[in-house]
Design an enzyme around this catalytic site. Sequence first.
Site, short mmCIF file in Angstrom:
data_model
loop_
_atom_site.label_atom_id
_atom_site.label_comp_id
_atom_site.label_asym_id
_atom_site.label_seq_id
_atom_site.Cartn_x
_atom_site.Cartn_y
_atom_site.Cartn_z
N ARG A 227 0.72 -1.12 0.05
CA ARG A 227 0.16 -0.13 -0.07
C ARG A 227 0.83 1.30 -0.03
NH1 ARG A 227 -3.81 0.10 4.81
NH2 ARG A 227 -1.67 -0.96 5.75
N ASN B 260 -6.43 -2.71 2.48
CA ASN B 260 -6.44 -4.10 2.90
C ASN B 260 -7.71 -4.63 2.93
OD1 ASN B 260 -3.61 -4.23 2.81
ND2 ASN B 260 -3.51 -4.23 4.74
#
Length: 89
Positions: free
Chosen positions: A18, A36
């Site tokens: 990320r 997520n």
Amino acid sequence: MERLSAWVHGNVQGVGFRWWTRSRALELGLVGYASNHADGRVHVVAEGPRPQLDALLNALRSGETPGRVDLVVEDFLAARSDLHSFVER
């Protein structure tokens, strides 16, 4: 302006994926987020001009990401203009 929704499958959680995605998106001048999900996927949502979105999508598939990307399923939609930065969720 368009909106990219990309579901990234593979070993992409707990490996800096990320953060890496956020860095690429900011370099391209995009806004959005990478989040997520409980099933192990990362959902990437980004808005901006189509060439920059295509560049982000290519980066997600480049093999140069942290972890391992097995599959990216993308969809392009009309921009909603409700995002103002790129964040990790």
